[in-house]
Design a protein around this motif. Sequence first.
Motif, PDB file in Angstrom:
ATOM      1  N   ASN A  77       0.838  -1.202   0.000  1.00 41.67           N
ATOM      2  CA  ASN A  77       0.000   0.000   0.000  1.00 41.67           C
ATOM      3  C   ASN A  77       0.872   1.252   0.000  1.00 41.67           C
ATOM      4  N   VAL A  78       1.709   1.331  -1.028  1.00 47.45           N
ATOM      5  CA  VAL A  78       2.707   2.393  -1.113  1.00 47.45           C
ATOM      6  C   VAL A  78       2.747   2.922  -2.545  1.00 47.45           C
ATOM      7  N   ASN A 110      -5.280  -3.854 -11.462  1.00 48.84           N
ATOM      8  CA  ASN A 110      -4.186  -4.821 -11.608  1.00 48.84           C
ATOM      9  C   ASN A 110      -2.847  -4.233 -11.186  1.00 48.84           C
ATOM     10  N   GLY A 111      -2.879  -2.998 -10.673  1.00 49.38           N
ATOM     11  CA  GLY A 111      -1.662  -2.363 -10.182  1.00 49.38           C
ATOM     12  C   GLY A 111      -0.892  -1.566 -11.215  1.00 49.38           C
ATOM     13  N   LYS A 112      -1.339  -1.536 -12.435  1.00 47.02           N
ATOM     14  CA  LYS A 112      -0.626  -0.824 -13.505  1.00 47.02           C
ATOM     15  C   LYS A 112      -0.786   0.685 -13.339  1.00 47.02           C
ATOM     16  N   LEU A 113       0.289   1.419 -13.560  1.00 42.74           N
ATOM     17  CA  LEU A 113       0.235   2.879 -13.547  1.00 42.74           C
ATOM     18  C   LEU A 113      -0.493   3.352 -14.798  1.00 42.74           C
ATOM     19  N   GLY A 131       4.326   0.448 -11.623  1.00 44.84           N
ATOM     20  CA  GLY A 131       3.025   0.153 -11.040  1.00 44.84           C
ATOM     21  C   GLY A 131       3.181  -0.294  -9.597  1.00 44.84           C
ATOM     22  N   LEU A 132       2.080  -0.624  -8.969  1.00 39.51           N
ATOM     23  CA  LEU A 132       2.123  -1.064  -7.582  1.00 39.51           C
ATOM     24  C   LEU A 132       2.898  -2.374  -7.471  1.00 39.51           C
ATOM     25  N   ALA A 133       3.602  -2.537  -6.381  1.00 42.25           N
ATOM     26  CA  ALA A 133       4.379  -3.755  -6.155  1.00 42.25           C
ATOM     27  C   ALA A 133       3.451  -4.858  -5.648  1.00 42.25           C
ATOM     28  N   SER A 134       3.442  -5.964  -6.354  1.00 39.03           N
ATOM     29  CA  SER A 134       2.529  -7.063  -6.031  1.00 39.03           C
ATOM     30  C   SER A 134       2.994  -7.867  -4.835  1.00 39.03           C
ATOM     31  N   VAL A 135       2.021  -8.458  -4.156  1.00 40.15           N
ATOM     32  CA  VAL A 135       2.247  -9.377  -3.052  1.00 40.15           C
ATOM     33  C   VAL A 135       1.596 -10.702  -3.428  1.00 40.15           C
ATOM     34  N   ALA A 136       2.260 -11.820  -3.118  1.00 42.82           N
ATOM     35  CA  ALA A 136       1.682 -13.132  -3.418  1.00 42.82           C
ATOM     36  C   ALA A 136       0.352 -13.288  -2.687  1.00 42.82           C
ATOM     37  N   VAL A 137      -0.618 -13.866  -3.376  1.00 46.23           N
ATOM     38  CA  VAL A 137      -1.957 -13.974  -2.801  1.00 46.23           C
ATOM     39  C   VAL A 137      -2.579 -15.315  -3.154  1.00 46.23           C
ATOM     40  N   ARG A 138      -3.410 -15.828  -2.256  1.00 45.96           N
ATOM     41  CA  ARG A 138      -4.085 -17.106  -2.462  1.00 45.96           C
ATOM     42  C   ARG A 138      -5.425 -17.060  -1.722  1.00 45.96           C
ATOM     43  N   GLU A 139      -6.470 -17.602  -2.328  1.00 45.08           N
ATOM     44  CA  GLU A 139      -7.753 -17.747  -1.640  1.00 45.08           C
ATOM     45  C   GLU A 139      -7.940 -19.207  -1.239  1.00 45.08           C
ATOM     46  N   TRP A 140      -8.292 -19.410   0.020  1.00 40.83           N
ATOM     47  CA  TRP A 140      -8.561 -20.762   0.528  1.00 40.83           C
ATOM     48  C   TRP A 140      -9.483 -20.656   1.729  1.00 40.83           C
ATOM     49  N   LEU A 141     -10.444 -21.553   1.820  1.00 41.47           N
ATOM     50  CA  LEU A 141     -11.436 -21.578   2.894  1.00 41.47           C
ATOM     51  C   LEU A 141     -12.249 -20.284   2.945  1.00 41.47           C
ATOM     52  N   GLY A 142     -12.338 -19.594   1.810  1.00 45.51           N
ATOM     53  CA  GLY A 142     -13.100 -18.351   1.782  1.00 45.51           C
ATOM     54  C   GLY A 142     -12.360 -17.181   2.398  1.00 45.51           C
TER      55      GLY A 142
END
Length: 380
Positions: A77-78, A110-113, A131-142
């Motif tokens: 968030n920078v 999608n973080g693109k400038l 663009g914004l720096a991405s962080v690894a993300v995963r959805e599991w168990l809602g």
Amino acid sequence: MTTTGLPDSLIATLPGDHYTDPEIFRLEQEHIFESMWFCAARSSELAKPGAFRTVDVGRESVLLTRSRDGSVRAFFNVCRHRGAKLCTQESGEVKRAFQCPYHAWTYDLNGKLVAAPNLTKMPDIGRTEYGLASVAVREWLGYVWVCLAENPPPFEGSVIADVVARLGDVESIERYDVESLEVGRRIVYDVKANWKLIIENFMECYHCATIHPELTEVLPEFADGYAAQFYVGHGAEFGADVQGFTVDGSEGLDRIPGVTEDQDRRYYAITVRPQVFINLVPDHVIFHRMFPVAVDRTIVECDWLYLKGVVESGRDVSRSVELFDRVNRQDFDACERCQPAMSSRLYAKGGVLVPSEHHIGEFHDWVQDRLGTRANLAER
């Protein structure tokens, strides 16, 4: 007697400074919360494109949002221009893009400038590179899980492995269909205690007969001091006269369809390192997420999850909520009672664990291994 000078029935805890030292907490932020998969939010909080939530993970602020293709995205968030915090609200919704309130650099979902003052006069600025720096993300168990590490550990080998280690297999939790359940109640607790005290408390039931009268009425075996987590695959059985996992043992709500007969009338507790507790009962799931904010302060978000029809119908869930809300408050009060003594000279070398708590020693070993302090402690 053991080589530590303790009777065989006792093993040592972590020393007191592991619960009070800001430097140790900094190491935990770096080597645990900023390096492992961290459960950040319920997926339903990002119900449609443009919905967002900001979450503190370790020392970083992370922006979660849902993109146009329906996938969840996570970013630091920078702003990439001068480092301003892009979103200052905890949650909200944008139509198409996030705009920095400082110099109006603008990023799509999608973080693109995509825009900035005079950007067209700077054709050498890469829209993706800046663009914004991405962080690894995963959805599991809602839930949305993120990992700040440059090379995240395998999700299956860490998060899911903790569930398997407790239940014996992943199918046992999948039968509760947690991702399709809905939040019937959320309570946020501000606990004035170190996060490890909260985990240690959740993992054992030596204290249950002392401070949890309502829980031991529903789960009589807990009065004997052995928590469900002491045994792989074990679920504590409801008392003979108990109808449901409620504060008065009265009938619960609609049973989750996938729950098997073997799982019915049983309570399962799971610790997913580093900051999640999952509690499974036949008609609902109680999901805790811890957010350590200081060496002596932890925010805990607790969700009570029910079948969609139960929530949409407006049925009264208060008796099931009240049971674990009381358990939480009793537990957190105990943790807050311990926190001041962690700085006592009497606790400089720590306390002890009795046999029904010995599995907590594995958690302590894990913490030391993550921080690289195990060898140092052996020399004390």
